[in-house]
Write an enzyme that holds these catalytic residues in place. Structure first.
Site, short mmCIF file in Angstrom:
data_model
loop_
_atom_site.label_atom_id
_atom_site.label_comp_id
_atom_site.label_asym_id
_atom_site.label_seq_id
_atom_site.Cartn_x
_atom_site.Cartn_y
_atom_site.Cartn_z
N GLY A 25 0.76 -0.85 0.02
CA GLY A 25 -0.20 -0.06 -0.50
C GLY A 25 0.77 1.21 0.31
N GLN A 26 0.10 2.52 -0.23
CA GLN A 26 1.20 4.14 -0.04
C GLN A 26 1.95 3.83 1.26
OE1 GLN A 26 -1.36 7.40 -1.39
NE2 GLN A 26 -2.49 6.66 -1.25
N ASP A 60 -3.51 -12.95 4.17
CA ASP A 60 -5.02 -12.56 4.20
C ASP A 60 -5.82 -12.04 5.52
OD1 ASP A 60 -7.13 -11.39 2.78
OD2 ASP A 60 -7.69 -12.64 1.30
N THR A 86 -9.80 -0.09 2.12
CA THR A 86 -9.52 1.61 1.36
C THR A 86 -10.58 2.01 0.16
OG1 THR A 86 -7.64 1.32 0.28
CG2 THR A 86 -7.45 2.40 2.40
N TYR A 123 -3.95 3.04 12.52
CA TYR A 123 -4.24 3.94 11.31
C TYR A 123 -5.06 4.13 11.42
CZ TYR A 123 0.91 4.56 10.36
OH TYR A 123 2.25 4.81 11.02
N ASP A 126 -9.48 10.61 8.77
CA ASP A 126 -10.79 11.45 8.73
C ASP A 126 -12.28 10.89 8.73
OD1 ASP A 126 -9.72 11.20 6.17
OD2 ASP A 126 -10.15 13.18 5.55
N TYR A 149 -17.60 2.76 4.76
CA TYR A 149 -15.62 2.60 5.34
C TYR A 149 -15.33 3.23 6.59
CZ TYR A 149 -10.90 4.44 4.93
OH TYR A 149 -9.80 4.80 5.33
N LYS A 153 -14.50 2.02 10.21
CA LYS A 153 -12.37 2.48 10.40
C LYS A 153 -12.93 2.82 12.12
CE LYS A 153 -8.89 2.98 8.71
NZ LYS A 153 -7.95 1.47 8.94
N TRP A 174 -6.43 12.38 4.01
CA TRP A 174 -6.11 12.76 1.79
C TRP A 174 -4.28 11.83 2.27
CZ3 TRP A 174 -8.47 17.82 0.72
CH2 TRP A 174 -9.28 18.40 1.30
N1 LIG Z 1 -5.28 6.73 1.55
C1 LIG Z 1 -5.98 7.68 2.06
O1 LIG Z 1 -6.42 8.92 1.51
C2 LIG Z 1 -6.10 7.72 3.95
C3 LIG Z 1 -6.67 8.66 4.09
C4 LIG Z 1 -7.23 8.48 5.45
C5 LIG Z 1 -6.10 7.83 5.93
N2 LIG Z 1 -6.22 6.34 5.68
C6 LIG Z 1 -5.16 5.22 6.39
O2 LIG Z 1 -4.07 5.03 5.84
C7 LIG Z 1 -3.67 3.75 6.09
C8 LIG Z 1 -2.56 3.79 5.06
O3 LIG Z 1 -3.90 4.10 3.65
P1 LIG Z 1 -3.18 3.76 1.90
O4 LIG Z 1 -3.28 4.95 1.65
O5 LIG Z 1 -1.36 2.96 2.39
O6 LIG Z 1 -3.56 2.22 1.80
P2 LIG Z 1 -3.93 1.54 0.30
O7 LIG Z 1 -2.11 2.31 -0.10
O8 LIG Z 1 -4.75 0.96 -0.41
O9 LIG Z 1 -2.58 0.40 0.78
C9 LIG Z 1 -3.98 -0.69 1.50
C10 LIG Z 1 -3.52 -1.72 2.13
O10 LIG Z 1 -3.95 -3.25 2.93
C11 LIG Z 1 -3.58 -4.26 2.32
N3 LIG Z 1 -4.69 -5.38 2.29
C12 LIG Z 1 -6.52 -4.95 2.05
N4 LIG Z 1 -6.82 -5.54 1.91
C13 LIG Z 1 -5.96 -6.68 2.81
C14 LIG Z 1 -6.06 -8.55 3.01
N5 LIG Z 1 -7.18 -8.59 3.46
N6 LIG Z 1 -5.34 -8.71 3.74
C15 LIG Z 1 -3.95 -8.07 3.60
N7 LIG Z 1 -3.83 -7.02 3.17
C16 LIG Z 1 -4.57 -5.96 2.50
C17 LIG Z 1 -3.84 -3.82 0.80
O11 LIG Z 1 -3.26 -5.07 -0.03
P3 LIG Z 1 -3.32 -5.32 -1.57
O12 LIG Z 1 -1.91 -4.25 -1.69
O13 LIG Z 1 -2.15 -6.29 -1.57
O14 LIG Z 1 -4.07 -4.49 -2.32
C18 LIG Z 1 -2.42 -2.65 0.44
O15 LIG Z 1 -1.52 -3.22 0.22
C19 LIG Z 1 -5.06 2.81 6.02
O16 LIG Z 1 -5.42 2.45 7.89
C20 LIG Z 1 -6.01 3.87 5.55
O17 LIG Z 1 -7.41 3.49 5.99
C21 LIG Z 1 -6.15 6.57 4.76
#
Ligand SMILES: NC(=O)c1ccc[n+]([C@@H]2O[C@H](COP(=O)([O-])OP(=O)(O)OC[C@H]3O[C@@H](n4cnc5c(N)ncnc54)[C@H](OP(=O)(O)O)[C@@H]3O)[C@@H](O)[C@H]2O)c1
Length: 323
Positions: A25-26, A60, A86, A123, A126, A149, A153, A174
């Site tokens: 993930g990011q 998983d 996400t 994590y 918002d 979602y 969370k 974001w």
């Molecule tokens: N992105 C945003 O704007 C945002 C905003 C507020 C809070 N957050 C929070 O910040 C954190 C990091 O977000 P991010 O942007 O890095 O998210 P992301 O890029 O969507 O990455 C999520 C990761 O979770 C993994 N995942 C999803 N389902 C899974 C499963 N069943 N088993 C194992 N792994 C799984 C995904 O695996 P795959 O690579 O295989 O898909 C991916 O590597 C999260 O807690 C998110 O809720 C994000």
């Protein structure tokens, strides 16, 4: 950015075995970059499923039994959960998946952490708020998610808070890094279109995944009190203003775009309906996190900057890489 020597030393001293869920993930990728100086024995990045090179470190999170067994086998003393479901809009139709990953799996991590005195860094979002407050949200404000979602969370947060684990929940917003995000979408659309309409009545704070990983490690490298912390840079913006900054920065950096800033049209949310409603106010006050670092006189290099220079840097990098 790799970890500074002193931070790396104090992390090693406190945590001999670190698990990072969400490898691809990011935020997971940002942790991979930041922790690249760590030895592979004491830090394990966990992907969802088998990769081409048959990475043995997969789990998983929708499979509770597999997660329990994985934790028992690995015996970490720090869990960083950067994994999450996400897909905000898709979650409206996939409630079970969203809750399995964002709530049930998190509960299992929290229970394991409580039983084994493992620290849990998690994590949240918002989107646990309804956005009706005018001022920036505080950690103590009432949760009232508008979407599935957001509710999933919030349930993950509740599972950790009600456990006896030593934890930190970093609520962020974001996020942009190595992966799909709003900034990359705007850059792509700016190459394809001459006009763009972007929502201008939702306020929030863009957060760099690289910065979030760095500040997280700085935070846990020294003793801390369990709790929720708002982990966002300073300042605020709207999606519309952010799009303008992205397009202008890309043009200044020499990108060839069809879109000019003057042709980005601000629109209200009601003109851009989405399956999951978004909070109008996503601003979160970061004073609690700042106070932690201000209270640490030595050994902390953490800083909480304004969001804009980091976005400008990120866009310049993307343009340089030909994105
Ligand atoms: N992105 C945003 O704007 C945002 C905003 C507020 C809070 N957050 C929070 O910040 C954190 C990091 O977000 P991010 O942007 O890095 O998210 P992301 O890029 O969507 O990455 C999520 C990761 O979770 C993994 N995942 C999803 N389902 C899974 C499963 N069943 N088993 C194992 N792994 C799984 C995904 O695996 P795959 O690579 O295989 O898909 C991916 O590597 C999260 O807690 C998110 O809720 C994000």
């Amino acid at each position: 950015m790799s970890l500074s020597m002193s931070l790396s030393k104090s992390l090693r001293k406190s945590f001999s075995k670190i698990l990072v869920f969400g490898k691809n993930g990011q935020l997971g990728r940002a942790f991979q970059n930041t922790l690249s100086s760590h030895s592979q024995q004491d830090i394990i990045f966990i992907a969802r499923g088998a990769e081409k090179n048959e990475d043995p470190n997969t789990c998983d999170l929708e499979n509770p039994l597999a997660l329990e067994q994985f934790l028992k086998k690995q015996q970490p003393n720090l869990i960083i959960n950067a994994a999450a479901y996400t897909a905000v809009d898709r979650a409206e139709a996939e409630k079970e998946h969203a809750f399995a990953i964002n709530a049930t799996a998190v509960q299992i991590m929290a229970e394991y952490a409580a039983q084994t005195k493992t620290t849990l860094l998690h994590y949240s979002s918002d989107y646990v708020f309804d956005g009706k407050k005018a001022a920036p949200y505080l950690e103590t404000d009432l949760l009232a998610p508008l979407s599935i979602y957001g509710a999933s969370k919030a349930a993950g947060e509740a599972a950790i808070i009600s456990s006896a684990a030593h934890y930190a929940i970093f609520r962020t917003s974001w996020v942009y890094g190595d992966g799909a995000n709003f900034i990359r979408t705007i850059l792509r659309l700016a190459k394809e279109r001459e006009q763009l309409a972007i929502v201008s009545d939702q306020f929030g704070v863009p957060t760099s995944a690289a910065w979030l990983a760095q500040i997280s490690l700085d935070f846990i490298a020294q003793p801390f009190q369990s709790g929720v912390y708002h982990a966002v840079p300073d300042g605020e913006t709207t999606w519309y203003q952010l799009a303008c900054v992205v397009v202008q920065t890309a043009l200044d950096a020499g990108a060839t775009l069809k879109l000019q800033v003057a042709n980005i049209q601000p629109i209200p949310s009601k003109d851009y309906p989405t399956p999951a409603p978004r909070p109008n106010n996503s601003k979160m006050a970061n004073a609690k996190l700042k106070a932690v670092f201000q209270g640490r006189s030595v050994g902390s290099s953490a800083s909480i900057p304004h969001w804009q220079p980091a976005v400008v840097h990120y866009v310049r990098q993307l343009v340089k890489q030909g994105n």
